[in-house]
Design an enzyme around this catalytic site. Sequence first.
Site, short mmCIF file in Angstrom:
data_model
loop_
_atom_site.label_atom_id
_atom_site.label_comp_id
_atom_site.label_asym_id
_atom_site.label_seq_id
_atom_site.Cartn_x
_atom_site.Cartn_y
_atom_site.Cartn_z
N LYS A 60 0.99 -1.59 0.34
CA LYS A 60 -0.04 0.12 -0.12
C LYS A 60 0.50 1.25 0.15
CE LYS A 60 -4.58 -1.30 1.58
NZ LYS A 60 -5.35 -1.92 2.37
N LYS A 115 -4.29 -11.02 -7.16
CA LYS A 115 -5.40 -11.48 -6.19
C LYS A 115 -6.61 -10.29 -7.04
CE LYS A 115 -5.84 -8.52 -2.69
NZ LYS A 115 -5.74 -8.96 -1.39
N LYS A 127 -10.91 -5.65 -5.10
CA LYS A 127 -11.64 -4.48 -4.68
C LYS A 127 -11.10 -2.66 -5.80
CE LYS A 127 -12.41 -3.98 0.35
NZ LYS A 127 -12.86 -5.07 0.82
P1 TYM Z 1 -10.28 -6.66 3.14
O1 TYM Z 1 -11.04 -5.77 3.09
O2 TYM Z 1 -9.28 -6.51 2.33
O3 TYM Z 1 -10.87 -8.15 2.68
C1 TYM Z 1 -11.72 -8.93 3.30
C2 TYM Z 1 -11.83 -10.12 3.44
O4 TYM Z 1 -11.93 -11.01 1.74
C3 TYM Z 1 -10.91 -11.72 1.41
N1 TYM Z 1 -10.14 -11.08 0.46
C4 TYM Z 1 -9.86 -12.58 -0.61
N2 TYM Z 1 -10.26 -13.69 -0.30
C5 TYM Z 1 -9.38 -14.45 -1.53
N3 TYM Z 1 -9.01 -14.20 -2.43
C6 TYM Z 1 -9.65 -13.29 -2.45
N4 TYM Z 1 -8.93 -12.08 -4.32
C7 TYM Z 1 -9.22 -11.99 -1.42
N5 TYM Z 1 -9.75 -10.46 -1.53
C8 TYM Z 1 -10.41 -10.59 -0.27
C9 TYM Z 1 -9.94 -11.35 3.18
O5 TYM Z 1 -8.22 -12.55 2.96
C10 TYM Z 1 -10.47 -10.82 3.92
O6 TYM Z 1 -11.06 -11.68 4.93
N6 TYM Z 1 -7.45 -6.13 7.20
C11 TYM Z 1 -8.55 -6.92 6.42
C12 TYM Z 1 -9.95 -6.35 7.58
C13 TYM Z 1 -9.70 -6.78 8.74
C14 TYM Z 1 -10.24 -7.72 9.87
C15 TYM Z 1 -10.09 -7.40 11.17
C16 TYM Z 1 -10.38 -9.14 8.92
C17 TYM Z 1 -9.45 -5.36 9.82
N7 TYM Z 1 -9.73 -6.55 10.84
C18 TYM Z 1 -10.14 -8.72 12.09
C19 TYM Z 1 -10.37 -10.10 10.02
C20 TYM Z 1 -10.01 -9.87 11.03
C21 TYM Z 1 -7.70 -6.52 5.06
O7 TYM Z 1 -8.28 -5.81 4.60
O8 TYM Z 1 -9.61 -7.27 4.61
#
Ligand code: TYM
Length: 335
Positions: A118, A200, A203
């Site tokens: 990032k 990957k 979004k």
């Molecule tokens: P975020 O918002 O990027 O993504 C949310 C969830 O979706 C999963 N994910 C994917 N899984 C498979 N293939 C993909 N291409 C893909 N893109 C996204 C992510 O692994 C995630 O599970 N840091 C976290 C948000 C967060 C969080 C937390 C999660 C903040 N606090 C506490 C768990 C517990 C994040 O940026 O996810």
Amino acid sequence: MEQTVERKKRIFSGMQPSGELTLGNYLGALKNWIKLQDEYDCMYSIMNMHAITVRQDPAELRKRSLEVLMQYIACGIDPEKSILYFQSHVSAHAELAWILSCNTQMGELSRMTQFKDKSKKHADNINAGLFTYPVLMAADILLYQADLVPVGHDQLQHIELTRDVANRFNFHYGETFTVPEPYIGKTGARVMSLQSPENKMSKSDPNPNGYIWLLDPEEVIIKKFKRAVTDSDTEIRAGEDKPGITNLLTIYAAVTGKTVEEAEKEFSGFGYGNFKQAVGEAVAAELTPVREKFAQLQSDKAYVEDIYKKGAETAAKIASKTLRKVYKKVGFVAW
Ligand code: TYM
């Protein structure tokens, strides 16, 4: 005879409302969240405090945050079973993050790949929040004494750090936090871009053909799959040399609940065109009810508001118990 009531194990997870939710979010996380609802006490939050580590348009962020909540419900998260709330409604997240940041090393944070990625992508805004992001994430999880954290593969490093911070705190101050385990699904933990299958599905991808939005209409979904990048071969099998086909097989397997091997057998002898069409149709069939339910929820603002307000109230009660315990352990005067 005295009866002991065993507490169900707790699950915590969340998504950032920093863009539209994609098929990656769904297959990597949401689909597992739904499955786990009966067996565990689940808390699913919308991580809007994490989202502002990258510059957001305030009106858009507000709108998207509500839409993410509605997509959780539309996908099958049941507000009667799971606690749903916005991270910013429970101030204990920020409070615990401070304590934990005093127990996390700069070196640990500078090794985080998400931070490195990032900072490259947003070179004009490498803010302190972007750096301490994983500490806030550790606070999210540890506040609720979560046993399991269902996430996609890309979040494993953050969960590992959460475990390290919890263990360190427990060692210095005495048993305080449950040390959480990640929960990664068998298929779908790494959904790749349809246009560049070595990256990957994300979004924040500027090319919308690379990802499937959960609310894409059926014909758009099928069109995107038909355009998916594959290879110049003709064989439908998974393998490191075939990232595009492997990704499509994995998506199909994750959506239908089959294994990749079963999917390979099912499509053996198919041409790429028909294969892509079939995967597109399977995904569209899975997402059509989601889109319909989402449209219903959009016209029921009061229902949605009631869910997130009640969710925040319950979450705040659980969180304040942990926070009080932590304050006591570190030596803050009780009030
Ligand atoms: P975020 O918002 O990027 O993504 C949310 C969830 O979706 C999963 N994910 C994917 N899984 C498979 N293939 C993909 N291409 C893909 N893109 C996204 C992510 O692994 C995630 O599970 N840091 C976290 C948000 C967060 C969080 C937390 C999660 C903040 N606090 C506490 C768990 C517990 C994040 O940026 O996810």
